[in-house]
Design an enzyme around this catalytic site. Structure first.
Site, mmCIF file in Angstrom:
data_model
loop_
_atom_site.group_PDB
_atom_site.id
_atom_site.type_symbol
_atom_site.label_atom_id
_atom_site.label_comp_id
_atom_site.label_asym_id
_atom_site.label_seq_id
_atom_site.Cartn_x
_atom_site.Cartn_y
_atom_site.Cartn_z
ATOM 1 N N ASP A 1 9.060 -5.306 -6.044
ATOM 2 C CA ASP A 1 10.173 -4.589 -5.285
ATOM 3 C C ASP A 1 10.753 -3.224 -6.151
ATOM 4 O OD1 ASP A 1 9.847 -6.595 -3.716
ATOM 5 O OD2 ASP A 1 12.097 -6.468 -3.027
ATOM 6 N N LYS B 1 11.184 -1.048 2.108
ATOM 7 C CA LYS B 1 12.456 -2.080 2.216
ATOM 8 C C LYS B 1 13.654 -1.218 2.483
ATOM 9 C CE LYS B 1 14.855 -5.107 -0.785
ATOM 10 N NZ LYS B 1 14.463 -5.963 -2.159
ATOM 11 N N LYS C 1 10.817 -4.737 4.977
ATOM 12 C CA LYS C 1 11.925 -5.753 4.455
ATOM 13 C C LYS C 1 13.119 -5.016 4.772
ATOM 14 C CE LYS C 1 13.301 -8.345 0.510
ATOM 15 N NZ LYS C 1 12.831 -8.654 -0.829
#
Lengths: 312, 275
Positions: free
Chosen positions: A149, A212, A248
């Site tokens: 991430d 995300k 996400k």
């Protein structure tokens, strides 16, 4: 628009510019649509299925300076078997930790299908030279991370240097190779809806597998509006390149009801094939607790206390 | 001039709320009637969430501070005693009886206010042991308590159904039926008395509609039933409560130190004496 595809899921910079040029978002329409999706009533059986989905889509997360190997061990145990009293509750998708704790998380989850995600690229600010970000990312991968991430370079984004933001993601994707790359936009800092959609498209064009919403480190976390826009961006990107990216959502999603509303958005805007941990994830620390309580409530008809569920 | 009619609402987490169901029921007093919230099962759950938060906040206050807050509540009630008196008289009490009831209620408030920083040393103990260590029985409050008010038109009885658990540091969800105007009015004084939000929540409605949810709810640590219940209701409560080891007290004492005992738990601490 004439497009030249770089590889399976990336776009060249010039094509990216075309994609984000003259981008507009209808704010009133967006808010109304998201509000109307939130009013869907989900009945008992569907609710149980949704709750089980949510568990399988969760990235159980701890990103604190105080994290220790002991805490990661505890969290990994919870990730594999969220509710020890009910074996029907599935494992979560992944545990999400800082690079220094990836090795421990990997060791703890080795006999399960729980993946290990690591934040990198100087999460949460991303204020570091690219060389450092590459080193940070490479370290996490060497430690065994299955998913990475990263945060976008908001400094570059706000200075209008979209090219720099794009190039950094491309460089980090090169480091990741086949390792799953999730790119964090930090929608709370992007402020406007146009910014969110623009950042989503740039991140996708640069090769992100997932986009995300948030780091979870600022008070403005995820919002359903942001998720909706990102779903739109994912759809637009699929229309152009054929690539199916994931989303996400993270930051501030604490209860099952809210999480189910996110599922409704994804289902309506992208379709049921996105309702899978391969394409949709929740980044959360306390959401799982509430979902477990709700699953047990549906079984026993008694409202539960988190006191009786594992810490983690 | 037209009289402005008052809308009484539930009091949950420091806020006046209508029932989320939108449902009400009618209470008729002598001169006017009121539509008050008919608490739904969802309202109960919301109240538990509020009470859970309120418990932490109420616990943070020192016992001495709790005393001050309860004393302030008695001041507020005394200041508004005319309104309570009017409600009681409209409910059918004579003027002198209503007056006496309020005086008793204020006495109860002051007595429990005084107890807030005393019950712990009165119930705790240094136990005799045959060795070089201390053995201390220390008392702690239970947590979230649901109390069911009597059906009497009595302000004192209402307070006596709330104060014992509240004084020990529990957070309270107080439920009243057809006499709930008094309780809903009390909410206004609670709001002005520095009691942390959620420490005391007031609901009105029909208990039989929420009996299952309350007795099953794992986050409610105890139920104190001051009202007369049928034996089948008692059975339901006891059966459901047994699943979560919830403490059930039916018709607990309403005076003296004894009234506090159902809401506390003993923790025993061992500690070496040292030389």
């Amino acid at each position: 628009m004439s497009l030249t595809k770089e590889s399976k899921n990336t776009l060249s910079w010039s094509n990216t510019v075309e994609l984000i040029d003259n981008l507009r978002v209808d704010e009133v329409g967006l808010k109304e649509r998201v509000a109307s999706l939130a009013t869907r009533s989900i009945k008992k059986d569907s609710k149980l299925q949704a709750l089980n989905y949510i568990v399988t889509m969760c990235d159980l997360t701890t990103l604190e300076g105080e994290d220790t190997e002991g805490k990661i061990g505890q969290m990994a145990a919870k990730a594999i078997r969220p509710d020890p009293s009910n074996s029907e509750v599935p494992s979560v998708a992944a545990v999400c930790v800082y690079p220094a704790l990836v090795a421990k998380a990997k060791e703890m989850t080795r006999n399960s299908n729980v993946k290990v995600a690591s934040v990198s690229s100087y999460f949460p600010s991303g204020q570091a030279p690219l060389e450092s970000k590459i080193f940070d990312t490479q370290f996490a991968i060497d430690q065994g991370a299955d998913e990475i991430d990263i945060v976008i370079n908001r400094k570059a984004f706000f200075e209008g240097d979209y090219r720099k933001m794009y190039d950094e993601i491309v460089a980090l994707k090169e480091v990741c190779k086949s390792v799953h790359l999730k790119t964090i936009l930090e929608v709370g800092e992007l402020k406007t809806y146009e910014n969110i959609k623009k950042a989503s498209l740039i991140s996708l064009a640069a090769g992100s597998d997932f986009i995300k919403t948030s780091t979870g480190k600022i008070s403005n976390g995820s919002s359903r509006e942001a998720c909706y826009l990102m779903a739109k961006a994912v759809w637009d990107y699929k229309m152009v390149t054929g690539f199916k990216a994931g989303i996400k959502v993270a930051g501030g999603i604490r209860d099952s009801k809210d999480a189910i509303r996110y599922l409704v958005i994804v289902n309506e805007e992208l379709g049921p094939e996105w309702l899978s941990p391969d394409y949709f994830r929740f980044g959360a620390s306390s959401l799982v607790d509430d979902v477990l309580k709700q699953i047990k409530k549906l079984k026993t008809n008694a409202y539960q206390s988190s006191y009786y569920f594992p810490r983690g | 001039m037209n009289e402005i009619k008052k809308t009484y609402k539930n009091y949950v987490g420091g806020k006046y709320v209508r029932s989320e169901s939108g449902k009400t029921f009618r209470i008729e007093l002598k001169n006017q009637f009121y539509e008050v919230p008919l608490t739904s099962r969802k309202d109960v759950r919301d109240a538990v969430v509020a009470a859970k938060k309120g418990y932490t906040e109420w616990q943070k206050l020192t016992p001495y501070n709790k005393t001050q807050v309860l004393y302030r509540l008695s001041e507020m009630v005394e200041g508004n005693s005319e309104t309570y008196q009017q409600i009681l008289q409209e409910s059918g009490l004579t003027k002198s009886k209503a007056n006496q009831d309020i005086k008793n209620a204020i006495d109860s408030l002051i007595w429990y206010a005084g107890m807030a920083d005393k019950w712990e040393q009165m119930t705790g103990n240094l136990n005799p042991v045959a060795g070089d260590y201390f053995n201390i029985s220390h008392q702690e409050s239970l947590g979230v308590v649901f109390t069911l008010n009597t059906e009497e038109n009595s302000f004192n009885q209402l307070l006596l159904s709330i104060l014992p658990s509240l004084t020990t540091g529990c957070s309270v969800i107080s439920f009243s039926g057809d006499n709930s105007i008094l309780a809903l009015k009390l909410a206004e004084d609670i709001n002005n008395s520095d009691l942390p939000s959620g420490a005391l929540n007031i609901l009105s409605g029909n208990f039989s509609q929420i009996i299952d949810d309350v007795s099953n709810h794992v986050e409610i640590n105890a139920m104190a039933i001051y009202k007369d219940l049928t034996s089948s209701d008692k059975k339901i409560i006891r059966e459901n409560a047994s699943k979560s080891l919830k403490r059930i007290v039916i018709k607990p004492p309403t005076s003296g130190l004894e009234s506090l005992l159902p809401f506390i738990e003993t923790k025993t601490v061992w500690h070496p004496k040292g030389r």
